[in-house]
Scaffold this motif. Structure first.
Motif, short mmCIF file in Angstrom:
data_model
loop_
_atom_site.label_atom_id
_atom_site.label_comp_id
_atom_site.label_asym_id
_atom_site.label_seq_id
_atom_site.Cartn_x
_atom_site.Cartn_y
_atom_site.Cartn_z
N THR A 1 0.85 -1.54 -0.15
CA THR A 1 0.12 -0.21 0.31
C THR A 1 1.29 1.27 -0.15
O THR A 1 0.17 2.72 -0.98
N ALA A 2 1.66 1.40 0.61
CA ALA A 2 2.58 2.64 0.63
C ALA A 2 4.21 2.61 -0.36
O ALA A 2 4.21 3.53 -1.06
N LEU A 3 4.33 1.34 -0.87
CA LEU A 3 5.07 1.13 -1.40
C LEU A 3 4.69 1.58 -3.39
O LEU A 3 5.44 2.56 -3.84
N LEU A 4 3.42 1.37 -3.28
CA LEU A 4 2.87 2.05 -5.06
C LEU A 4 2.92 2.88 -5.17
O LEU A 4 3.00 3.68 -6.25
N PRO A 5 2.25 4.31 -3.92
CA PRO A 5 2.87 5.65 -3.89
C PRO A 5 4.54 6.28 -4.85
O PRO A 5 4.25 7.01 -4.94
N TRP A 6 4.26 5.62 -3.66
CA TRP A 6 6.55 5.90 -3.69
C TRP A 6 6.34 5.83 -5.01
O TRP A 6 7.12 6.38 -5.59
N VAL A 7 6.51 4.26 -5.97
CA VAL A 7 7.16 4.08 -7.43
C VAL A 7 6.10 5.59 -8.16
O VAL A 7 6.74 5.80 -9.01
N THR A 8 5.25 6.18 -7.79
CA THR A 8 4.33 6.26 -9.42
C THR A 8 4.76 7.89 -9.33
O THR A 8 4.68 8.54 -9.97
N GLU A 9 5.48 7.97 -7.81
CA GLU A 9 6.40 9.94 -8.24
C GLU A 9 7.30 9.36 -8.13
O GLU A 9 8.25 10.18 -8.51
N ARG A 10 7.93 7.99 -9.07
CA ARG A 10 8.71 7.84 -9.41
C ARG A 10 9.29 7.46 -10.34
O ARG A 10 10.36 6.42 -11.17
N LEU A 11 8.73 7.87 -11.39
CA LEU A 11 8.33 7.13 -12.78
C LEU A 11 9.88 7.53 -13.97
O LEU A 11 9.91 6.78 -14.75
N PRO B 1 6.19 -7.15 -10.50
CA PRO B 1 6.60 -5.96 -10.39
C PRO B 1 7.17 -5.06 -11.06
O PRO B 1 6.35 -3.51 -11.57
N LEU B 2 7.92 -5.73 -12.01
CA LEU B 2 8.42 -4.92 -13.39
C LEU B 2 6.87 -4.72 -14.43
O LEU B 2 6.95 -3.82 -14.97
N GLN B 3 6.43 -6.26 -14.75
CA GLN B 3 4.85 -5.19 -15.85
C GLN B 3 4.17 -4.87 -14.33
O GLN B 3 3.41 -3.24 -15.87
N TRP B 4 3.75 -4.10 -13.83
CA TRP B 4 3.06 -3.07 -13.41
C TRP B 4 3.40 -2.10 -13.22
O TRP B 4 3.27 -0.90 -13.32
N LEU B 5 5.03 -2.27 -12.94
CA LEU B 5 5.78 -0.74 -12.93
C LEU B 5 5.24 0.20 -14.51
O LEU B 5 5.64 1.41 -14.89
N LEU B 6 5.34 -1.32 -15.90
CA LEU B 6 5.47 -0.58 -17.23
C LEU B 6 3.39 -0.29 -17.61
O LEU B 6 4.02 1.01 -17.76
N VAL B 7 2.79 -0.76 -16.22
CA VAL B 7 2.15 -0.08 -17.15
C VAL B 7 2.14 0.79 -16.17
O VAL B 7 0.69 1.85 -16.95
N GLN B 8 2.22 1.76 -15.33
CA GLN B 8 2.34 2.61 -14.53
C GLN B 8 2.43 3.79 -15.49
O GLN B 8 2.73 4.75 -15.39
N ARG B 9 4.44 3.56 -15.97
CA ARG B 9 4.64 4.61 -17.45
C ARG B 9 4.23 4.25 -18.40
O ARG B 9 4.19 5.79 -18.83
N ILE B 10 3.46 3.81 -18.78
CA ILE B 10 2.44 3.41 -19.89
C ILE B 10 1.24 4.70 -19.96
O ILE B 10 0.58 5.38 -20.59
#
Length: 306
Positions: free
Chosen positions: A205-215, A247-256
């Motif tokens: 829960t805390a990780l995902l917003p942290w990731v989206t702020e650092r795309l 994790p990497l596929q989720w990260l790719l979707v956020q970048r897209i």
């Protein structure tokens, strides 16, 4: 004027019915919209009185079959007969959302590529094996037979028909009146999934917003695991359980998804957007974007510039 006949049948969904009436009716000077049915029908909580019988479909330039509420219920035989007769008479036949089940039952989709709402594509494919069902597009244009995905995709298909009949200026004017994008390519994905954990106390829960702020940064699985205070293997298990992906596929979707936002709202170059979403180069962004969304980023942007 182009005559558009709406095939009204009991159990239609009112959203798609309203879309057709709004785009081809409502004082639209380029179309003569007629509603055809065998008698009064109910669409959701609304009651509709058709203007003509179903035999009128055979005299239309275009026939629209709105969504059916219950795909497990066979479409009325009289509707199927009327749709076949219209097609045989040379009419262009288009279904909106689950109206594709009526076209398939009438045999009009045999040997053709087609789509419907993503939640029902598996059922359509299993029930009608001669139909090539594509679950990942907004609409499919086979010339005289067209099908659309669910809800908003019905708007896309109807505007596509207007564009084919009367050009981009007329279609764009209709889109402005509806306050919708003037053109979304049929091959565009119905949606790009972005699954998230269901509970606030989940390890991600805390990780995902942290990731989206650092795309824009070159994040790795190890970076994510370190931030979540998990091992890489445990992180992978948590991602799979919570989102159904890695994790990497989720990260790719956020970048897209972020690239889509920038293409819609800014005039930044593709290179600049690639850098902003951590893709590095325009070539990399184009490859992943086209594979995920179904259209190149340049074509996606033109949707919002017309």
């Amino acid at each position: 004027m182009t005559t558009v006949a709406l095939a009204a049948t009991e159990g239609m969904l009112h959203f798609e019915l309203g879309v057709a009436c709004e785009i081809f009716g409502s004082g639209q000077p380029h179309y003569d919209l007629v509603v055809c049915g065998s008698g009064p029908v109910r669409a959701g909580r609304f009651r509709l009185e058709p203007d003509h019988g179903l035999d009128r479909l055979a005299h239309a330039d275009t026939v629209l079959v709105p969504a059916l509420a219950d795909v497990d219920e066979p479409p009325p035989a009289e509707l199927l007969d009327a749709v076949r007769a219209a097609h045989d008479a040379g009419a262009r036949v288009a279904s909106l959302c689950t109206g594709a089940f009526a076209l398939a039952a009438a045999g009009l989709l045999d040997g053709l590529r087609a789509t419907t709402h993503w939640a029902h594509t598996d059922v359509l494919a299993a029930r009608y094996p001669l139909v090539e069902v594509d679950p990942d597009v907004l609409y499919v244009d086979n010339g005289r037979v067209l099908t659309s995905a669910g809800k908003a995709a019905a708007v896309d298909l109807c505007l596509h028909l207007v564009r084919l009949d009367h050009g981009s200026a007329v279609a764009n004017a209709a889109a402005r009146r509806l306050v919708v994008p003037p053109h979304r390519a049929g091959g565009q994905a119905q949606f790009v999934t972005s699954p998230v954990p269901a509970t606030d106390d989940h390890p991600l829960t805390a990780l995902l917003p942290w990731v989206t702020e650092r795309l824009d940064q070159p994040l790795t699985v190890e970076d994510l695991a370190r931030q979540a205070n998990l091992s890489s293997r445990h992180l992978g298990r948590q991602f799979r359980a919570a989102t159904g992906t890695t994790p990497l596929q989720w990260l790719l979707v956020q970048r897209i998804r972020r690239a889509q936002e920038l293409l819609e709202t800014t005039g930044d170059s593709i290179d600049a957007i690639a850098s902003a979403v951590g893709m590095g180069t325009a070539t990399t962004l184009r490859r992943h974007f086209n594979r995920t969304v179904g259209v190149p980023p340049d074509a996606y942007r033109r949707t919002f510039r017309k």
